[in-house]
Write an enzyme that holds these catalytic residues in place. Structure first.
Site, PDB file in Angstrom:
ATOM      1  N   GLU A 173     126.477  58.601  16.105  1.00  0.00           N
ATOM      2  CA  GLU A 173     127.155  59.313  15.027  1.00  0.00           C
ATOM      3  C   GLU A 173     126.683  60.755  15.007  1.00  0.00           C
ATOM      4  OE1 GLU A 173     127.858  59.420  10.163  1.00  0.00           O
ATOM      5  OE2 GLU A 173     126.595  57.840  11.035  1.00  0.00           O
ATOM      6  N   ASN A 231     132.482  62.648  11.120  1.00  0.00           N
ATOM      7  CA  ASN A 231     132.946  62.476   9.738  1.00  0.00           C
ATOM      8  C   ASN A 231     134.089  63.431   9.416  1.00  0.00           C
ATOM      9  OD1 ASN A 231     130.898  60.602   8.172  1.00  0.00           O
ATOM     10  ND2 ASN A 231     129.711  61.824   9.614  1.00  0.00           N
ATOM     11  N   GLU A 263     134.999  58.842  10.929  1.00  0.00           N
ATOM     12  CA  GLU A 263     134.481  58.138   9.755  1.00  0.00           C
ATOM     13  C   GLU A 263     135.009  58.789   8.476  1.00  0.00           C
ATOM     14  OE1 GLU A 263     130.328  57.422   9.652  1.00  0.00           O
ATOM     15  OE2 GLU A 263     130.230  56.656  11.703  1.00  0.00           O
ATOM     16  N   ASP A 293     133.258  54.394   5.951  1.00  0.00           N
ATOM     17  CA  ASP A 293     131.823  54.629   5.825  1.00  0.00           C
ATOM     18  C   ASP A 293     131.335  54.223   4.434  1.00  0.00           C
ATOM     19  OD1 ASP A 293     129.323  55.445   6.585  1.00  0.00           O
ATOM     20  OD2 ASP A 293     129.716  57.586   6.426  1.00  0.00           O
ATOM     21  N   GLU A 350     124.061  50.356   8.275  1.00  0.00           N
ATOM     22  CA  GLU A 350     123.297  51.597   8.179  1.00  0.00           C
ATOM     23  C   GLU A 350     121.946  51.333   7.510  1.00  0.00           C
ATOM     24  OE1 GLU A 350     126.094  55.262   7.563  1.00  0.00           O
ATOM     25  OE2 GLU A 350     126.586  53.760   6.038  1.00  0.00           O
TER      26      GLU A 350
END
Length: 402
Positions: A173, A231, A263, A293, A350
């Site tokens: 990420e 993102n 995301e 997310d 996460e």
């Protein structure tokens, strides 16, 4: 850090239990141990002395443990907290969530009666204040942030996602960081909200995409191919043609759609539903991945799963941290994983920070794990080394389990 070098405080109204905790700490090697019989006395000690770790009872007369934690947050106290209580586990979990939300440096929660082993484990996790916590307290002006964007001082740091089945890493990420000329690497808590307020979040997103594409090509030239998650903000997705802009750019860079996932974190409600859905659906039609997310928090909900063609579900860290100890949290984690499986979505957990977190998620059938247990976010140049270190760690874990 050696226990004998740390300064402790025990805040406990019950005299016998307070003395018992002091004895345990000294058995563990502590030399400097202060005592307080209630929250007010503890706050006074914390304001005049350099306390590294405070063990705080919740149910004290006058100022109780929760009020003390609130005051420590307001004072930005550097002290780390261990909460000790005989309250129900569900209540303790709520207090732990509250403390973390306040930004207090919480080492953990232990149920009474405390034992030397429990204390030793939590004290062993004591360390310097994390980068993200320092960044939340840093204050930068809007002009500084605007100028940094113009100078392209923001860059992506990449955090690996490891497959729980075999420990392999094929995904990362991209997380925005500010390489500040004086403050060093600054985490997003110090600048994201201001960029959104200035209407500049789209420019940051585009810089992250450009630099992530460049990193992908550099890694590919070394024989490494990763799927990169970037993102996207709702304000960007509300722009007509935004998906086409992304698709054209990545195609121009010669990067296939299977190598990028976008995301979506919803901190606010989706106000322009048609444009957002058109952009997201177009990205999915072209083969890009879409990830919801922080699932289970804010607006990242079942309604969004029904409206948007997601390919991945990211379970918020609040359902991962403490799942080993909390049956309630563990149940919610299992439900999220079951939902992902039934919908045919890849699952990512996460906030995986311990070996116990890893083992639990593996038993529960989660697809990927992301967190400090595998690696902290890394610069593009440092990522291969971090992956190599994780590979060795995972090999040792597998050998120990055999």
């Amino acid at each position: 850090m050696p226990t004998e070098t740390l300064n402790f405080l025990v805040a406990e109204d019950h005299s016998f239990q307070r003395k018992s905790l002091v004895r345990m700490l000294k058995l563990l090697g502590a030399v400097q141990v202060a005592e307080a019989g209630d929250g007010a006395a503890a706050l006074e000690v914390l304001q005049r002395a350099a306390i590294d770790i405070a063990i705080v009872d919740l149910n004290m007369p006058g100022m109780d443990g929760m009020e003390l934690i609130r005051h420590l947050a307001e004072l930005h106290s550097p002290a780390h907290i261990i909460v000790s209580s005989a309250l129900d586990r569900a209540l303790l979990a709520s207090v732990e969530t509250m403390a973390r939300a306040y930004g207090v440096h919480l080492l953990g929660v232990i149920e009474k009666p405390a034992t030397p082993d429990k204390l030793r484990q939590l004290i062993a996790s004591y360390g310097p204040v994390a980068e993200s916590q320092r960044a939340r307290r840093a204050v930068f002006s809007e002009d500084e942030i605007r100028a940094a964007l113009e100078r392209r001082e923001f860059l992506p740091y990449f955090q690996p996602k490891a497959r729980l089945a075999d420990g392999g890493i094929d995904s990362v990420e991209a997380l925005a960081r500010w390489r500040h000329p004086q403050a060093g690497v600054v985490a997003p808590g110090a600048f994201i909200d201001k960029l959104e307020g200035l209407g500049l979040i789209d420019e940051l997103t585009w810089q992250m995409l450009e630099q992530s594409a460049a990193a992908w090509k550099a890694w590919a030239a070394q024989g490494m191919e990763f799927r990169i998650s970037v993102n996207l903000s709702l304000s960007s997705l509300e722009q007509p043609g935004y998906a086409d802009r992304i698709i054209f750019y990545l195609a121009e860079q010669g990067i296939g759609s299977r190598h990028f996932v976008f995301e979506i974190t919803e901190s606010t409600a989706m106000t322009d539903l048609p444009h957002c859905l058109e952009n997201l659906t177009r990205l999915r039609m072209k083969g890009y991945g879409l990830s919801i997310d922080d699932f289970g928090t804010g607006y990242s909900s079942l309604q969004q799963l029904a409206q948007i063609p997601f390919s991945e579900l990211k379970i918020d860290r609040s359902f991962v941290t403490g799942a080993c100890a909390s049956e309630t949290t563990r149940t919610m984690l299992a439900s999220s994983l079951d939902l992902a499986g039934r919908l045919g979505l890849s699952s990512v957990a996460e906030g995986v920070e311990t070996r116990q977190d890893w083992a639990l998620l593996k038993r529960m059938g989660c697809g990927y794990a992301q967190g400090y247990f595998m690696a902290r976010p890394q610069s593009a140049a440092d990522l291969p080394g971090a992956i190599a270190r994780w590979t060795e760690t995972h090999r040792a874990l597998s050998a120990a389990a055999a």
